[in-house]
Design an enzyme around this catalytic site. Structure first.
Site, PDB file in Angstrom:
ATOM      1  N   ARG A  44     113.280  72.777 -26.000  1.00  0.00           N
ATOM      2  CA  ARG A  44     113.752  72.075 -25.063  1.00  0.00           C
ATOM      3  C   ARG A  44     113.384  70.205 -25.818  1.00  0.00           C
ATOM      4  O   ARG A  44     112.618  69.709 -24.943  1.00  0.00           O
ATOM      5  CB  ARG A  44     113.398  71.699 -23.207  1.00  0.00           C
ATOM      6  CG  ARG A  44     114.904  70.155 -22.532  1.00  0.00           C
ATOM      7  CD  ARG A  44     114.780  70.659 -20.821  1.00  0.00           C
ATOM      8  NE  ARG A  44     115.364  69.551 -20.378  1.00  0.00           N
ATOM      9  CZ  ARG A  44     115.302  68.642 -19.955  1.00  0.00           C
ATOM     10  NH1 ARG A  44     113.706  68.489 -20.019  1.00  0.00           N
ATOM     11  NH2 ARG A  44     115.844  67.996 -19.501  1.00  0.00           N
ATOM     12  N   SER A 113     122.959  76.598 -16.800  1.00  0.00           N
ATOM     13  CA  SER A 113     122.171  76.159 -15.784  1.00  0.00           C
ATOM     14  C   SER A 113     123.392  75.938 -14.497  1.00  0.00           C
ATOM     15  O   SER A 113     124.532  75.436 -15.013  1.00  0.00           O
ATOM     16  CB  SER A 113     121.603  74.576 -15.992  1.00  0.00           C
ATOM     17  OG  SER A 113     121.060  74.435 -16.679  1.00  0.00           O
ATOM     18  N   LYS A 142     112.279  65.988 -15.449  1.00  0.00           N
ATOM     19  CA  LYS A 142     113.993  66.205 -15.766  1.00  0.00           C
ATOM     20  C   LYS A 142     114.617  64.636 -14.347  1.00  0.00           C
ATOM     21  O   LYS A 142     114.095  65.010 -13.127  1.00  0.00           O
ATOM     22  CB  LYS A 142     114.939  67.223 -15.452  1.00  0.00           C
ATOM     23  CG  LYS A 142     116.030  67.237 -15.505  1.00  0.00           C
ATOM     24  CD  LYS A 142     116.742  68.021 -15.770  1.00  0.00           C
ATOM     25  CE  LYS A 142     118.749  67.940 -16.227  1.00  0.00           C
ATOM     26  NZ  LYS A 142     119.100  69.306 -16.285  1.00  0.00           N
TER      27      LYS A 142
HETATM   28  N1  TZP Z   1     116.475  71.219 -15.101  1.00  0.00           N
HETATM   29  C1  TZP Z   1     116.340  71.232 -13.695  1.00  0.00           C
HETATM   30  S1  TZP Z   1     114.676  70.698 -13.208  1.00  0.00           S
HETATM   31  C2  TZP Z   1     113.933  71.065 -14.818  1.00  0.00           C
HETATM   32  C3  TZP Z   1     115.207  70.937 -15.548  1.00  0.00           C
HETATM   33  C4  TZP Z   1     114.837  71.194 -17.022  1.00  0.00           C
HETATM   34  C5  TZP Z   1     112.583  71.020 -14.977  1.00  0.00           C
HETATM   35  C6  TZP Z   1     111.616  71.557 -15.341  1.00  0.00           C
HETATM   36  O1  TZP Z   1     110.337  71.248 -15.170  1.00  0.00           O
HETATM   37  P1  TZP Z   1     109.694  71.545 -13.895  1.00  0.00           P
HETATM   38  O2  TZP Z   1     108.045  70.578 -14.803  1.00  0.00           O
HETATM   39  O3  TZP Z   1     108.701  72.902 -13.977  1.00  0.00           O
HETATM   40  O4  TZP Z   1     109.110  70.814 -12.470  1.00  0.00           O
END
Ligand code: TZP
Ligand code: MG
Length: 212
Positions: A44, A113, A142
């Site tokens: 990503r 998603s 995010k």
């Molecule tokens: N999509 C929803 S939450 C997220 C993404 C890409 C972030 C996930 O990262 P982390 O650090 O595990 O919360």
């Protein structure tokens, strides 16, 4: 590598974010996470242009291949096809799942998603192989996430017939609560890449999953 879709282990799905690494080397950190037992890697990269994303994916693929772990490319179907990655992961603002499936053909993995049962069912109908569902907990990885309770996550899992992964602030303290909803795996970035010992962090989450 080619993948038998039915045999894929979604148990510990790593989403990469180079910002979590500080000064640590990206490819080496990935090797550590894989040594710790990560079962899927999603590359990503939100801040690089297509050429750099492509080159990075080319560098990552031999590493994930050597661990026999599928590499999924976030957002960019073209880069997935260009490097021969296992699949692509798309959100609700990306190419529609149905279109992505048509372009990918039947063999590639397509992850979508989702934040509710309606999106989940639609994605499955449109040809998704698995769903990411969140954000379950506060996350710094995010911005502008939609939130999802564990109760709603359980609803998505029981209301669909494809693998579901919980995402968003999942860590060693809450992973068992996430798994208790019946989901097929956890999807994490900071709980592995943001930890001082990446291999141990992955191994620890993997053991929680195994004992669960
Ligand atoms: N999509 C929803 S939450 C997220 C993404 C890409 C972030 C996930 O990262 P982390 O650090 O595990 O919360
Ligand atoms: Mg996206």
């Amino acid at each position: 590598l080619s993948w038998n879709k039915r045999a894929i282990d979604y148990g510990l799905y790593l989403v990469t974010d180079r910002k979590l690494l500080g000064s640590r080397n990206f490819l080496e950190s990935l090797r550590l996470a894989l040594s710790g037992g990560v079962t899927v890697v999603q590359l990503r990269e939100k801040e690089v242009d297509a050429r750099e994303f492509y080159q990075l994916a080319q560098a990552v693929l031999p590493i994930t291949d050597s661990f026999q772990v599928p590499l999924i490319i976030n957002d960019r179907l073209d880069i997935c096809l260009a490097v021969g990655a296992a699949g692509v992961h798309l959100g609700q603002q990306d190419l529609p799942a149905q279109v992505a499936r048509r372009l990918l053909g039947p063999g590639k993995l397509l992850g979508i998603s989702t934040n509710n049962l309606e999106e989940a069912r639609q994605a499955a109908e449109d040809g998704a192989d698995y769903l990411g569902a969140g954000a379950l907990f506060p996350t710094g990885t995010k911005q502008n996430t939609r939130s999802l309770t564990l109760e709603r996550l359980a609803e998505i899992k029981s209301g669909t017939h494809i693998p579901v992964l919980g995402i968003g602030g999942v860590n060693s303290k809450n992973a068992l609560d996430v798994l208790a909803t019946g989901v097929d795996g956890i999807c994490v970035a900071s709980a592995i890449l943001g930890r001082p010992n990446i291999q141990q962090a992955a191994d620890n989450l993997k053991n929680l999953k195994k004992r669960w």
